[in-house]
Design a protein around this motif. Structure first.
Motif, PDB file in Angstrom:
ATOM      1  N   ILE A 212     -17.460  22.250 -63.946  1.00 38.50           N
ATOM      2  CA  ILE A 212     -16.064  22.410 -64.362  1.00 38.50           C
ATOM      3  C   ILE A 212     -16.020  23.152 -65.691  1.00 38.50           C
ATOM      4  O   ILE A 212     -15.244  24.094 -65.868  1.00 38.50           O
TER       5      ILE A 212
ATOM      6  N   ARG B 181     -16.569  26.774 -65.257  1.00 38.28           N
ATOM      7  CA  ARG B 181     -15.404  27.500 -64.761  1.00 38.28           C
ATOM      8  C   ARG B 181     -14.369  27.689 -65.855  1.00 38.28           C
ATOM      9  O   ARG B 181     -13.737  28.728 -65.974  1.00 38.28           O
ATOM     10  N   VAL B 182     -14.217  26.673 -66.688  1.00 34.37           N
ATOM     11  CA  VAL B 182     -13.303  26.795 -67.819  1.00 34.37           C
ATOM     12  C   VAL B 182     -13.772  27.931 -68.723  1.00 34.37           C
ATOM     13  O   VAL B 182     -12.998  28.784 -69.139  1.00 34.37           O
TER      14      VAL B 182
ATOM     15  N   GLU C  46     -15.304  20.399 -73.651  1.00 32.42           N
ATOM     16  CA  GLU C  46     -14.374  19.410 -74.204  1.00 32.42           C
ATOM     17  C   GLU C  46     -12.918  19.753 -73.955  1.00 32.42           C
ATOM     18  O   GLU C  46     -12.016  19.151 -74.522  1.00 32.42           O
ATOM     19  N   VAL C  47     -12.713  20.739 -73.105  1.00 31.31           N
ATOM     20  CA  VAL C  47     -11.344  21.144 -72.813  1.00 31.31           C
ATOM     21  C   VAL C  47     -10.663  20.123 -71.897  1.00 31.31           C
ATOM     22  O   VAL C  47     -11.290  19.577 -70.996  1.00 31.31           O
ATOM     23  N   ASP C  48      -9.402  19.853 -72.168  1.00 28.43           N
ATOM     24  CA  ASP C  48      -8.612  19.046 -71.237  1.00 28.43           C
ATOM     25  C   ASP C  48      -7.765  19.981 -70.390  1.00 28.43           C
ATOM     26  O   ASP C  48      -7.154  20.908 -70.912  1.00 28.43           O
ATOM     27  N   ILE C  49      -7.766  19.726 -69.095  1.00 28.18           N
ATOM     28  CA  ILE C  49      -6.946  20.541 -68.205  1.00 28.18           C
ATOM     29  C   ILE C  49      -5.633  19.793 -68.012  1.00 28.18           C
ATOM     30  O   ILE C  49      -5.632  18.672 -67.502  1.00 28.18           O
ATOM     31  N   VAL C  50      -4.543  20.397 -68.457  1.00 29.63           N
ATOM     32  CA  VAL C  50      -3.278  19.668 -68.434  1.00 29.63           C
ATOM     33  C   VAL C  50      -2.311  20.307 -67.444  1.00 29.63           C
ATOM     34  O   VAL C  50      -2.095  21.514 -67.474  1.00 29.63           O
ATOM     35  N   TYR C  51      -1.792  19.497 -66.581  1.00 29.66           N
ATOM     36  CA  TYR C  51      -0.813  19.976 -65.604  1.00 29.66           C
ATOM     37  C   TYR C  51       0.592  19.732 -66.146  1.00 29.66           C
ATOM     38  O   TYR C  51       0.871  18.685 -66.721  1.00 29.66           O
TER      39      TYR C  51
ATOM     40  N   GLU D  85       4.880  20.054 -65.432  1.00 30.74           N
ATOM     41  CA  GLU D  85       6.002  20.363 -64.556  1.00 30.74           C
ATOM     42  C   GLU D  85       6.982  21.207 -65.350  1.00 30.74           C
ATOM     43  O   GLU D  85       6.975  21.168 -66.577  1.00 30.74           O
TER      44      GLU D  85
ATOM     45  N   ASP E  72       8.430  20.217 -68.908  1.00 31.93           N
ATOM     46  CA  ASP E  72       7.578  19.297 -69.672  1.00 31.93           C
ATOM     47  C   ASP E  72       7.354  19.842 -71.079  1.00 31.93           C
ATOM     48  O   ASP E  72       7.144  21.032 -71.266  1.00 31.93           O
TER      49      ASP E  72
ATOM     50  N   ARG F 218      -3.390  28.644 -68.429  1.00 26.99           N
ATOM     51  CA  ARG F 218      -4.300  28.944 -67.325  1.00 26.99           C
ATOM     52  C   ARG F 218      -3.527  29.494 -66.123  1.00 26.99           C
ATOM     53  O   ARG F 218      -3.974  30.393 -65.435  1.00 26.99           O
TER      54      ARG F 218
ATOM     55  N   GLU G  53       6.124  25.336 -63.343  1.00 30.66           N
ATOM     56  CA  GLU G  53       4.941  24.543 -63.092  1.00 30.66           C
ATOM     57  C   GLU G  53       3.731  25.300 -63.651  1.00 30.66           C
ATOM     58  O   GLU G  53       3.527  26.462 -63.320  1.00 30.66           O
TER      59      GLU G  53
ATOM     60  N   ILE H 185      -0.434  25.187 -65.639  1.00 30.22           N
ATOM     61  CA  ILE H 185      -1.641  24.486 -66.056  1.00 30.22           C
ATOM     62  C   ILE H 185      -2.070  25.094 -67.379  1.00 30.22           C
ATOM     63  O   ILE H 185      -2.156  26.316 -67.511  1.00 30.22           O
TER      64      ILE H 185
END
Lengths: 636, 218
Positions: A5, A8-9, A33-38, A40, A43, A60, A106, A108
């Motif tokens: 992961i 890929r980041v 250490e990246v956070d993948i944040v979704y 809406e 948001d 992203r 929407e 990421i």
């Protein structure tokens, strides 16, 4: 443990600045250490006036808007698209968020821990420069950024800086001098004639003894300390610092810093006891080191030959390239480059007038039209221009017109030598049709407005985007007034112009595919100019004219102005302005990459991100065309 | 005298299994937002739970709307069974330079990673069965975690009258429908990430329909 992961980041991050400036290992360290944040639609990622958190963000997928307040409805400051970073400034200057970040759709985003980023980038000079520039330009707040024109001055993106430091400095040979017995007034006149900021005082053997600079005059004459008839020896700075002619840039810079001076005298043996052969200024050092707009502009203003202008304009191209690499806001890039283009034209006209046998017989004004008139010409493209001269008595007319045609021929020839191709359609001031008196021009525009046929509309699309370059601004204003008075009395003109604006349908086909050229040698290429830029340019012009928006020629500025005038259509106009900037940037990058006008794009060479980005820009085209249909009652 | 021919002899489970079972003594979170979900995927030598083996496990954790890269899980397993015809899908070869571990090691790590969290997988039954078969080979019990199938969950975002007519979405089709960026398809980690993003997107759709609750999820 291997972390696919994170890989890929990292693969994604490495495509975008500042991450593309990182070493592979450092990048992986961050990616882990990246956070993948979704997100809406709607948001909130961070709110205005709240304390900074530990992450900054890169889009992203989707898009995130920056707002002036926490309310989603209004005040969009900017839209961050795939690959754009945001929310980093507060982390570095440790202040509260100045803007709110809200998902436009929407999306990421990747949240990147600032600690880790700082750790791996702390020794990376390139990243520091990138961030400093990004901050100085207030990328996150284009409204204030527009005011801040200074930021380019000190920033030199130059990877070969070290090499430049040790090359020998280019000094000015045969500098302007005056003798010890001159009066200050004589010296000042000489300085004015040559447009220089300092003059070397020499003795009868031509050995340098002192120097008079602008600040000496300001400090010692303007204050009344000495009369202007005083001898130069009374006010010159002395002794002077001298050096040999093979001085390196690094050494020269050191000398200037040590002695707190801006000029070095180059003498035959490097001491003050031999003949003066040149002068090295701080400005010369900057020129050797790299390109900055201020240096280029100075060079243009002082140019005596087309060759110098050409080299300055080519330097501007290098500058343009580095700006695009830094992902500078396009509005800045456009301002700087059009300023340079304008300065080149002005200087070319000045030089041409000097070469004429007599001064101009009456007032005139030189206009840029088309893309240069809109101030959107980033690459070397065709020159489009026109000339208005003041009305003269009928018996003088022929003579005057001949004079200006001659002048225009010289100017267009110079511009051609500098690198601007002749206009294929001959829309240049050297064409008798586009070199006319004010009243002729007024009639010409009236005829286009009241008898809008196909040819008139074609010409309108070029000539209505004119901007003043040189000469009597009053003439331009009078023409503008006539135009706006005339268009207030016709709706036919808008309808015809509106139909014309719709001639290029939105660039996506039924299956959301790019519409490419069907035949010819451009087969399967995508024409970004006619399919994407022109529809927005045409719509912007039409709306600006109908709203009587004067002297705003820039397409995105037109939309921004429209957005301010019509709050209920704000979203549409803002998205048009944004799309236009993005598309123009895209075209310019393509043009630089392929060393052409960037008009045709081979879709196969685009990455998926680029295609998506491009597609996103097309939505507003469709919307604005629909809105034109309603607004001007255009039934197709 | 004790009657112990009807009661099974008590099995001595290894400590890691006991630890895993004990995680279920803590009460799960009430809120969906606070719950840790584990999206996972396995690459296998084939589709038979008896003869086929797991070659790799990839997983990511999801809390609310965030997937932490730091908390990603990826393991490759050392297996005696090898089938050449599936290599074209997962591209894991027998003698790869990958750092492979024994099955029992993989189980240890995986259980410690998932704890009592809710599992998410696409066509979850398959991965669930393969993992259970592996546990059984080592004399362990079945997974106790609750599990969500993104394939089934997606159908719940559609109107009730269409639900029965819906086909079974493959992960590719689901990604297409939900506009999930596809990278690294057919690696366990890549598919786990795709599943995780798809799960987040489905969750948001359910929320809009006012159907986001525990009952819908399972």
């Amino acid at each position: 443990m291997k972390n696919a992961i994170a890989d890929r980041v990292a693969d994604f991050l490495k495509k975008f600045p500042p991450f593309n400036m990182l070493e592979h290992d450092n990048l992986t360290e961050i990616a882990k250490e990246v956070d993948i944040v979704y997100l809406e639609k709607g948001d909130t990622i961070f709110k205005k006036d709240t304390p900074f958190n530990n992450h900054f963000y890169i889009v992203r997928a989707g898009a995130v808007n920056l707002h002036h307040n926490n309310n989603e409805q209004n005040n969009i400051v900017g839209i961050n698209d795939v690959g754009d970073i945001f929310g980093i400034r507060p982390l570095i200057i440790q202040e509260n968020y100045k803007l709110a970040a809200i998902a436009n759709e929407e999306s990421i985003v990747y949240a990147i821990p600032i600690k880790r980023f700082k750790k791996v980038s702390s020794t990376n000079v390139k990243i520091h420069k990138y961030l400093i520039t990004a901050f100085a330009s207030n990328t996150y707040d284009p409204y204030t950024a527009e005011e801040n024109g200074k930021i380019f001055v000190d920033y030199l993106p130059n990877t070969s800086l070290d090499i430049a430091n040790f090359q020998s400095a280019n000094y000015t040979k045969a500098p302007i001098t005056c003798y010890e017995n001159s009066t200050l007034k004589d010296a000042a006149i000489k300085m004015q004639e040559h447009k220089i900021g300092c003059i070397v005082v020499v003795n009868k053997d031509k050995h340098p003894v002192g120097m008079v600079t602008n600040s000496d005059i300001k400090n010692k004459i303007a204050t009344g300390q000495f009369p202007i008839k005083t001898s130069v020896t009374n006010i010159m700075s002395s002794p002077i610092i001298t050096d040999k002619k093979d001085i390196t840039v690094a050494h020269a810079q050191l000398q200037m810093i040590q002695h707190n001076i801006g000029h070095l005298c180059i003498t035959k043996d490097g001491t003050a006891n031999t003949r003066l052969i040149g002068i090295l200024t701080h400005h010369d050092i900057l020129v050797t080191l790299g390109n900055t707009p201020s240096v280029i502009l100075k060079e243009i203003k002082r140019a005596k030959k087309n060759k110098t202008l050409r080299s300055a304009r080519i330097k501007a191209n290098t500058l343009l390239k580095s700006y695009l690499e830094q992902n500078m806001p396009l509005s800045h890039i456009v301002k700087v480059i059009s300023k340079i283009n304008e300065a080149v034209s002005v200087r070319a006209i000045e030089l041409a007038i000097k070469k004429m046998k007599s001064p101009p017989p009456t007032n005139f004004t030189w206009l840029s039209i088309g893309s240069q008139g809109r101030g959107e010409q980033l690459l070397f493209t065709d020159q489009d221009n026109a000339l208005i001269f003041n009305d003269v008595l009928p018996e003088q007319y022929d003579k005057v017109k001949l004079y200006f045609l001659d002048l225009a021929k010289r100017v267009t020839k110079s511009l051609n030598k500098i690198g601007f191709e002749y206009c294929e359609a001959d829309m240049m001031a050297s064409n008798p049709e586009w070199c006319k008196s004010l009243s002729e021009w007024q009639e010409q525009f009236k005829s286009w407005i009241f008898n809008p046929n196909e040819k008139a509309i074609l010409l309108s699309s070029v000539f209505f985007d004119y901007s003043h370059v040189y000469g009597d601004k009053h003439l331009t204003e009078q023409l503008t007034n006539t135009i706006y008075q005339s268009i207030a009395n016709t709706s036919l003109f808008f309808k015809t112009l509106g139909k014309d604006a719709l001639k290029n349908p939105p660039p996506l086909g039924f299956f959301k595919q790019f519409l490419v050229e069907q035949n010819g040698d451009k087969k399967n290429l995508f024409n970004i100019k006619s399919k994407a830029l022109m529809p927005l340019i045409d719509a912007g012009r039409l709306l600006a004219l109908s709203k009587q928006i004067k002297e705003v020629n820039n397409t995105y500025e037109r939309f921004e102005k429209l957005s301010a005038l019509e709050p209920n259509n704000k979203e549409l106009f803002d998205s048009c302005a944004y799309a236009y900037k993005a598309l123009l940037k895209f075209r310019t990058k393509q043009g630089l990459q392929n060393e052409n006008s960037g008009k045709f794009i081979e879709l196969a060479t685009l990455t998926k991100e680029e295609k998506l980005k491009l597609k996103r820009c097309f939505k507003p085209i469709n919307e604005i065309q629909e809105s034109l249909k309603l607004r001007f009652d255009l039934k197709i | 005298m004790k009657w112990h021919w009807f009661t099974k002899k008590k099995i001595e489970y290894p400590q890691f299994w006991v630890d895993y079972i004990n995680t279920f003594n803590t009460k799960p979170h009430k809120n969906i937002e606070d719950t840790r979900f584990i999206a996972f995927d396995t690459e296998t030598t084939g589709f038979d739970r008896k003869t086929d083996r797991i070659l790799s496990i990839g997983a990511v954790s999801i809390i609310n709307k965030t997937i932490a890269t730091k908390d990603a899980f990826e393991l490759y397993l050392q297996q005696e069974i090898f089938k050449a015809d599936t290599v074209k899908i997962h591209e894991i070869m027998k003698s790869d330079s990958l750092n492979k571990v024994e099955e029992i090691e993989a189980i240890k790590h995986f259980l410690a990673y998932i704890k009592n969290d809710v599992l998410v997988a696409h066509h979850a039954m398959f991965d669930y069965t393969m993992v259970n078969a592996m546990l059984k080979r080592h004399g362990l019990g079945k997974l106790k975690n609750k599990i969500i199938d993104t394939g089934k969950l997606y159908k719940k975002t559609k109107h009730i009258i269409y639900q029965d007519n819906l086909k079974n979405y493959s992960l590719d089709e689901l990604s297409e429908e939900l506009n999930v960026p596809i990278v690294d398809r057919h690696t366990a980690s890549g598919d786990a990430l795709i599943t995780a993003v798809a799960f987040l997107k489905i969750k948001s759709r359910l929320k809009k329909l006012d159907k986001l609750n525990w009952k819908t999820l399972f």
